[in-house]
Design an enzyme around this catalytic site. Sequence first.
Site, short mmCIF file in Angstrom:
data_model
loop_
_atom_site.label_atom_id
_atom_site.label_comp_id
_atom_site.label_asym_id
_atom_site.label_seq_id
_atom_site.Cartn_x
_atom_site.Cartn_y
_atom_site.Cartn_z
N HIS A 165 -7.53 -5.87 0.20
CA HIS A 165 -6.32 -5.06 0.32
C HIS A 165 -5.51 -5.53 1.54
O HIS A 165 -5.92 -5.30 2.68
CB HIS A 165 -6.77 -3.61 0.52
N SER A 218 0.82 -1.20 0.00
CA SER A 218 0.00 0.00 0.00
C SER A 218 0.86 1.26 0.00
O SER A 218 1.73 1.41 -0.85
CB SER A 218 -0.94 -0.06 1.20
C1 GCU Z 1 -5.37 4.75 1.94
C2 GCU Z 1 -4.80 5.52 0.78
C3 GCU Z 1 -4.01 4.64 -0.16
C4 GCU Z 1 -2.99 3.83 0.61
C5 GCU Z 1 -3.68 3.08 1.74
C6 GCU Z 1 -2.73 2.33 2.66
O1 GCU Z 1 -6.39 3.91 1.50
O2 GCU Z 1 -5.86 6.15 0.12
O3 GCU Z 1 -3.34 5.41 -1.14
O4 GCU Z 1 -2.30 2.97 -0.24
O5 GCU Z 1 -4.37 4.00 2.56
O6 GCU Z 1 -1.57 2.68 2.78
O7 GCU Z 1 -3.19 1.37 3.30
#
Ligand code: GCU
Length: 435
Positions: A412, A271
């Site tokens: 995710h 992420s």
């Molecule tokens: C949020 C953000 C993302 C990121 C994510 C994370 O959802 O919008 O860009 O990748 O956090 O780091 O878990």
Amino acid sequence: MQSLFGVRRGACLLLLTAAALPFAQAQPKGFIYDEAKVPPYTLPAALQFDDGKPVATAVEWRERRRPEILRLFEQHVYGRSPGRPEKLSFVIREEDKQALNGLATRRQVEIRIGDTPGFHRLDLLIYLPNKRQGPVPAFLGLNFAGNHAIHTDPGILIPRSWMRNDPAQGITENRATEKTRGATRSRWAVESILARGYAVATMYNGDIDPDFDDGFQNGVQPRFYKPGQTKPEPDEWGTVGAWAWGLSRALDYLSTDEDINARRVAVLGHSRLGKAALWAGAQDERFAIVISNNSGCGGAALSKRIFGETVGRINTAFPHWFCGNHKKYSDNEAALPVDQHMLVALIAPRAAYIASAQEDSWADPVGEHLAAVHADPVYKLLGVAGLPDKAFPALNKPVMGTLGYHIRTGKHDVIQYDWEQYLNFADQHYKSAKR
Ligand code: GCU
């Protein structure tokens, strides 16, 4: 664009929640999640100089186009970083040769930036497989919740730097406690990594720069301010840039560790930390493999598709992540002189792997895949395999050449399945590589 999808601007109200929960992936309303609604867009050509002339040879790429693209990412996306500091030293704080019931050697290293006693410190945790003959390849990645959270091992030292308060997790004075030991262990397949003969090294992202908009006072940046400077210039590093820089400092240490094969270090991240891993790998050619796990916007996903998270949204929710100039592209992606396929291309001819998750539309799996597809011509120009199949693959069917990609079922996250692919990819790459 803006009138068609005018909701994009208003949607930043949900931000606080997303910012406060690094483990959750919201799917905010008012964004594009339907392929049919992706507007037409034009990608800047990786193999064309800024003046429009084609890049015809590997030498032209290497000597002129690659530096040109690097500058564009520094200037418009992540900001310039200072490089290896003059004053950098390493202290082994702790070592246990019989960690994890004898499976591993645990080594905990303090990376010191600057002069004693006012140095900035980064705490690096390393597990080396005890079944090893000579230096081993390694996976290096940042973690969200502290080194002690990646495993239940009682020997991992508790982080000393700022951590977001979370009373339910025992974090009340911006300091981690025993309560979160092992809390994120599902994301770190430590035993599997060791069993396959690799070391694993990790560092808490907050050691480098705490993940909140503090006006760049608490992280490593102030150490590099010029006299009178109080915050980074519009083309200087934000927090993602600092995290990437920290990964390179960890590699500086690993390069001195005789048990590590520093020519075989894979940098990876999930992420926001996947964004940092890609930027680290793009800049620092010592990384042999670069792995992006669900990195999304500002990571592997193409920004110009404006699918899921957009540049405007990310800059509002996380104003500290990118450089000041990046704000110019909020709700204005078409004007960006780069897109993320060029970030992947910067890694060529080294190995890069991009992973998506089916339920992670916010991170735009198709856009993440397309970054690999559009980076492929650069790999081909440099004479390596690139992406063996350009079609969007079926679920749980990884594609692996010098570029790799998978989309797995689920959310995710980083799970065992992802690690299995990274291990297979690394095995395959090192088997065929000269280095
Ligand atoms: C949020 C953000 C993302 C990121 C994510 C994370 O959802 O919008 O860009 O990748 O956090 O780091 O878990």
